[in-house]
Design a protein around this motif. Sequence first.
Motif, PDB file in Angstrom:
ATOM      1  N   GLU A  16       0.828  -1.456   0.080  1.00  0.00           N
ATOM      2  CA  GLU A  16      -0.137   0.056  -0.073  1.00  0.00           C
ATOM      3  C   GLU A  16       0.910   1.067  -0.046  1.00  0.00           C
ATOM      4  O   GLU A  16       0.546   2.391  -0.851  1.00  0.00           O
ATOM      5  CB  GLU A  16      -0.924  -0.083   1.250  1.00  0.00           C
ATOM      6  N   TYR A  17       1.949   1.235   0.642  1.00  0.00           N
ATOM      7  CA  TYR A  17       2.658   2.403   0.828  1.00  0.00           C
ATOM      8  C   TYR A  17       3.497   2.592  -0.486  1.00  0.00           C
ATOM      9  O   TYR A  17       3.583   3.750  -1.020  1.00  0.00           O
ATOM     10  CB  TYR A  17       4.044   2.153   1.756  1.00  0.00           C
ATOM     11  N   ALA A  18       3.944   1.646  -1.049  1.00  0.00           N
ATOM     12  CA  ALA A  18       4.602   1.680  -2.502  1.00  0.00           C
ATOM     13  C   ALA A  18       3.452   2.291  -3.404  1.00  0.00           C
ATOM     14  O   ALA A  18       3.921   3.112  -4.473  1.00  0.00           O
ATOM     15  CB  ALA A  18       5.192   0.342  -3.057  1.00  0.00           C
ATOM     16  N   ASN A  19       2.568   1.917  -3.360  1.00  0.00           N
ATOM     17  CA  ASN A  19       1.293   2.347  -4.378  1.00  0.00           C
ATOM     18  C   ASN A  19       0.984   3.786  -4.120  1.00  0.00           C
ATOM     19  O   ASN A  19       0.922   4.449  -5.218  1.00  0.00           O
ATOM     20  CB  ASN A  19       0.012   1.552  -4.014  1.00  0.00           C
ATOM     21  N   PHE A  20       0.620   4.132  -2.755  1.00  0.00           N
ATOM     22  CA  PHE A  20       0.359   5.637  -2.546  1.00  0.00           C
ATOM     23  C   PHE A  20       1.548   6.434  -3.104  1.00  0.00           C
ATOM     24  O   PHE A  20       1.551   7.159  -3.574  1.00  0.00           O
ATOM     25  CB  PHE A  20       0.358   5.857  -1.010  1.00  0.00           C
ATOM     26  N   ALA A  21       2.928   6.026  -2.748  1.00  0.00           N
ATOM     27  CA  ALA A  21       4.033   6.858  -3.131  1.00  0.00           C
ATOM     28  C   ALA A  21       4.090   6.841  -4.624  1.00  0.00           C
ATOM     29  O   ALA A  21       4.189   8.100  -5.109  1.00  0.00           O
ATOM     30  CB  ALA A  21       5.225   6.011  -2.601  1.00  0.00           C
ATOM     31  N   HIS A  67      -3.301  13.011  -0.640  1.00  0.00           N
ATOM     32  CA  HIS A  67      -1.950  13.571   0.206  1.00  0.00           C
ATOM     33  C   HIS A  67      -2.277  13.380   1.592  1.00  0.00           C
ATOM     34  O   HIS A  67      -1.596  12.970   2.467  1.00  0.00           O
ATOM     35  CB  HIS A  67      -1.253  14.839  -0.260  1.00  0.00           C
ATOM     36  N   MET A  68      -3.448  14.008   2.107  1.00  0.00           N
ATOM     37  CA  MET A  68      -4.051  13.895   3.346  1.00  0.00           C
ATOM     38  C   MET A  68      -4.123  12.634   3.825  1.00  0.00           C
ATOM     39  O   MET A  68      -3.768  12.372   5.065  1.00  0.00           O
ATOM     40  CB  MET A  68      -5.077  14.869   3.643  1.00  0.00           C
ATOM     41  N   GLN A  69      -4.523  11.781   3.193  1.00  0.00           N
ATOM     42  CA  GLN A  69      -4.811  10.258   3.232  1.00  0.00           C
ATOM     43  C   GLN A  69      -3.517   9.581   3.450  1.00  0.00           C
ATOM     44  O   GLN A  69      -3.428   8.874   4.597  1.00  0.00           O
ATOM     45  CB  GLN A  69      -5.700   9.653   2.391  1.00  0.00           C
ATOM     46  N   ALA A  70      -2.629  10.068   2.721  1.00  0.00           N
ATOM     47  CA  ALA A  70      -1.247   9.438   2.913  1.00  0.00           C
ATOM     48  C   ALA A  70      -0.817   9.713   4.378  1.00  0.00           C
ATOM     49  O   ALA A  70      -0.020   8.939   4.830  1.00  0.00           O
ATOM     50  CB  ALA A  70      -0.352   9.672   1.775  1.00  0.00           C
ATOM     51  N   GLN A  71      -0.711  11.058   4.638  1.00  0.00           N
ATOM     52  CA  GLN A  71      -0.084  11.626   5.636  1.00  0.00           C
ATOM     53  C   GLN A  71      -0.984  11.130   6.851  1.00  0.00           C
ATOM     54  O   GLN A  71       0.228  10.525   7.801  1.00  0.00           O
ATOM     55  CB  GLN A  71      -0.473  13.156   5.671  1.00  0.00           C
ATOM     56  N   GLN A  72      -2.125  10.702   6.997  1.00  0.00           N
ATOM     57  CA  GLN A  72      -2.594  10.029   7.948  1.00  0.00           C
ATOM     58  C   GLN A  72      -2.054   8.670   8.402  1.00  0.00           C
ATOM     59  O   GLN A  72      -1.603   8.043   9.380  1.00  0.00           O
ATOM     60  CB  GLN A  72      -4.170  10.031   7.944  1.00  0.00           C
ATOM     61  N   HIS A  77       0.917   4.303  10.555  1.00  0.00           N
ATOM     62  CA  HIS A  77       1.542   2.979  10.254  1.00  0.00           C
ATOM     63  C   HIS A  77       2.631   2.902   9.574  1.00  0.00           C
ATOM     64  O   HIS A  77       3.735   2.050   9.948  1.00  0.00           O
ATOM     65  CB  HIS A  77       0.748   2.280   9.111  1.00  0.00           C
ATOM     66  N   TRP A  78       3.128   3.924   8.782  1.00  0.00           N
ATOM     67  CA  TRP A  78       4.450   3.463   7.952  1.00  0.00           C
ATOM     68  C   TRP A  78       5.681   4.231   8.502  1.00  0.00           C
ATOM     69  O   TRP A  78       6.696   4.071   8.460  1.00  0.00           O
ATOM     70  CB  TRP A  78       4.246   4.307   6.495  1.00  0.00           C
TER      71      TRP A  78
END
Length: 94
Positions: A16-21, A67-72, A77-78
């Motif tokens: 999920e991290y790789a996909n978001f990035a 981006h806000m979702q990724a920040q949360q 988690h990350w």
Amino acid sequence: MYAVIFRATMNKVDAEYANFASQLRQLAFDKYGCLDFIAVCEGNQEVAISYWPNEQAIRAWKADPMHMQAQQKGREHWYSDYQVQVVKVTRQYP
């Protein structure tokens, strides 16, 4: 020109991290005018530097819903910790 320096201690990297990035990087270029983006990891440390034409673009990017979702997710988690610096580039050499 401005630079955003993101430093983090990675907690857990997953698919999920790789996909978001990947998606966020493209979004920064396509929608918010990011000029360049460089990220490196060593061990559990990550450093990402992005370059922007002005502070308004940086603020718009920070407020983007994805981006806000990724920040949360990053906070929860990350990353075990992170720091963001926004700097104005006053000189640049070849």
